[in-house]
Motif scaffolding. Sequence first.
Motif, PDB file in Angstrom:
ATOM      1  N   VAL A 125       0.833  -1.210   0.000  1.00 29.93           N
ATOM      2  CA  VAL A 125       0.000   0.000   0.000  1.00 29.93           C
ATOM      3  C   VAL A 125       0.866   1.257   0.000  1.00 29.93           C
ATOM      4  CG1 VAL A 125      -1.658   1.352   1.351  1.00 29.93           C
ATOM      5  CG2 VAL A 125      -1.974  -1.121   1.100  1.00 29.93           C
ATOM      6  N   LEU A 126       1.912   1.281   0.833  1.00 33.01           N
ATOM      7  CA  LEU A 126       2.794   2.455   0.870  1.00 33.01           C
ATOM      8  C   LEU A 126       3.535   2.617  -0.456  1.00 33.01           C
ATOM      9  CD1 LEU A 126       4.264   2.242   4.498  1.00 33.01           C
ATOM     10  CD2 LEU A 126       2.525   3.802   3.630  1.00 33.01           C
ATOM     11  N   GLY A 127       3.906   1.492  -1.084  1.00 29.18           N
ATOM     12  CA  GLY A 127       4.529   1.561  -2.408  1.00 29.18           C
ATOM     13  C   GLY A 127       3.562   2.108  -3.437  1.00 29.18           C
ATOM     14  N   PHE A 128       2.304   1.685  -3.347  1.00 33.70           N
ATOM     15  CA  PHE A 128       1.270   2.178  -4.262  1.00 33.70           C
ATOM     16  C   PHE A 128       1.067   3.679  -4.098  1.00 33.70           C
ATOM     17  CE2 PHE A 128      -3.237   3.196  -5.009  1.00 33.70           C
ATOM     18  CZ  PHE A 128      -3.355   2.827  -6.356  1.00 33.70           C
ATOM     19  N   LEU A 129       1.254   4.165  -2.876  1.00 30.37           N
ATOM     20  CA  LEU A 129       1.063   5.589  -2.591  1.00 30.37           C
ATOM     21  C   LEU A 129       2.272   6.437  -2.977  1.00 30.37           C
ATOM     22  CD1 LEU A 129      -0.732   5.315   0.872  1.00 30.37           C
ATOM     23  CD2 LEU A 129      -1.752   5.926  -1.326  1.00 30.37           C
ATOM     24  N   LEU A 161       5.811   5.703  -2.226  1.00 38.24           N
ATOM     25  CA  LEU A 161       7.072   5.578  -1.488  1.00 38.24           C
ATOM     26  C   LEU A 161       8.005   4.609  -2.217  1.00 38.24           C
ATOM     27  CD1 LEU A 161       5.105   6.713   0.750  1.00 38.24           C
ATOM     28  CD2 LEU A 161       6.565   5.538   2.397  1.00 38.24           C
ATOM     29  N   ASP A 162       9.304   4.865  -2.120  1.00 38.21           N
ATOM     30  CA  ASP A 162      10.267   3.942  -2.695  1.00 38.21           C
ATOM     31  C   ASP A 162      10.313   2.657  -1.873  1.00 38.21           C
ATOM     32  OD1 ASP A 162      12.780   4.061  -0.732  1.00 38.21           O
ATOM     33  OD2 ASP A 162      12.019   6.107  -0.953  1.00 38.21           O
ATOM     34  N   PHE A 163      10.984   1.635  -2.395  1.00 35.69           N
ATOM     35  CA  PHE A 163      10.972   0.312  -1.770  1.00 35.69           C
ATOM     36  C   PHE A 163      11.443   0.351  -0.319  1.00 35.69           C
ATOM     37  CE2 PHE A 163      13.251  -3.593  -0.622  1.00 35.69           C
ATOM     38  CZ  PHE A 163      12.218  -4.518  -0.739  1.00 35.69           C
TER      39      PHE A 163
END
Length: 496
Positions: free
Chosen positions: A424-428, A430-432
């Motif tokens: 979810v954070l990646g979708f938003l 943020l980098d890996f």
Amino acid sequence: MRLNTRIIVHIMGLLLLCNGSFMLLAAFTSGIYKDGATLDITLAAIVTMLFGMMAMFYTRGHKKEVKRKEGYIIVTFGWVVMSISGMLPYLFSGSISTITDAFFETISGYTTTGASILDDIESLPEGILLWRSLTHWIGGMGIIVLAIAILPLLGIGGMQLFAAEAPGPGGDKLHPRITDTAKRLWLIYFGYTVTETLLLKLAGMTFFDAINHALATMSTGGFSTKNASLAYWNNAPVIQYITIVFMFLAGSNFVLSYFAFTGRVQRILRDEEFKYYFGFVVIFSILAALGIYLKGNVPVSDFHPMVWGEAESAFRHALFQVIAVITTTGFVTADFTSWTPFLTVFFFGLMFLGGSAGSTAGGIKVMRHLIIIKNGILEFKRTLHPNAIIPVRYNEKTVSEHIVYNVIAFFVLYMLLFIIGSLVLGFLGLDFVSAVGGAASSLGNVGPAFGDLNPVSNYNSLPPAGKWWCGFLMLLGRLELFTVLIILTPYFWKKT
């Protein structure tokens, strides 16, 4: 079976009254320091207590019985209600301007995560800083335990609340009555806080800084009054050593502290979780210290300029950061993500360890790791001897299959939520590294993470949706997953 909604609303009102009372304490402090936020915090307290009194007044004829379902609802919604009301001092004083940021800071406080969106902490009014630390302290031992310790209105039904809130798979009771158990736990909690405050004051902190850091330490929260966190006192090692001791105590089972105070030291020495918890801290600190010292990444303090000082500094910073991450306190004396690639991965792994069951620490907990490892080893024996009954043993007692299955389910669910949280954070956006670190830190209630969310940065760079998502992960981690997730299932709301 009908849901007893009146007792739920009544306890929400009780919690709001408690919250408002602590706000008045922050307002009193604000008045002493004349920081300009006294009226704002007082107004927040009045509004909070007014809603609390209304809720209690309109449900005064409630049936004083809390069953399992009500317990889960009260604990989960209690945390949410407290976080919503806890935003008011920030919003009324203008210290935080948006609801998203105020809610993030508040739920990070109550869940003792310690992740912050504030860029300049030292510019905040003293009353707001104390309120920020108090959210840690209230959430540390548990809002619900606090309520039943102060006002034992629930009778034996309080056990349902204690079971839903108590951190860890074990539920050691010190006394047959749940209210007496809660009082003993809070007395130890309060005593440790006062003791650390006095020691930090004697070591050189101002009284205000000392009490704020004591509140944050014993709750394993991590909010500091300084932008640099405990790195502000890198030239005062004794302050950091005092903090290390109390972080360790906060991350150990509070029941063991009770045994120590009542002279039953042998119970502590025989406790399997404590032995491994202590061993992990020692071994991991030595490994980290060697990594820092040999690579020359020693944050040398002004107080120790010689070669021996470098060795001491390496050990102190390693010990401090290892305990801060294992206990999920999240205080910072240095940017451990900049030491070496090995230590970066090393500290990432420590985020999944957690402190002891029955402590204020977050994470998976040492006890669960031990049961999983023991069960895994026994699977080899069971494969060789399929007809043999080989139970898992913990503290020289057989662990029931129900508990083993519960622990395994918790671990699988925890890792699944970590993966989902990272996605979810990646979708938003943020980098890996930031996404993986942010999810692990939020779910484990650690605070500092990696990438853009590293120990010398904060969470302000998160998009608004990311802040709400991390807040949800914090709540899941603080309430041990099942307490929150179970009320999201359709089965929970079916009439039985």
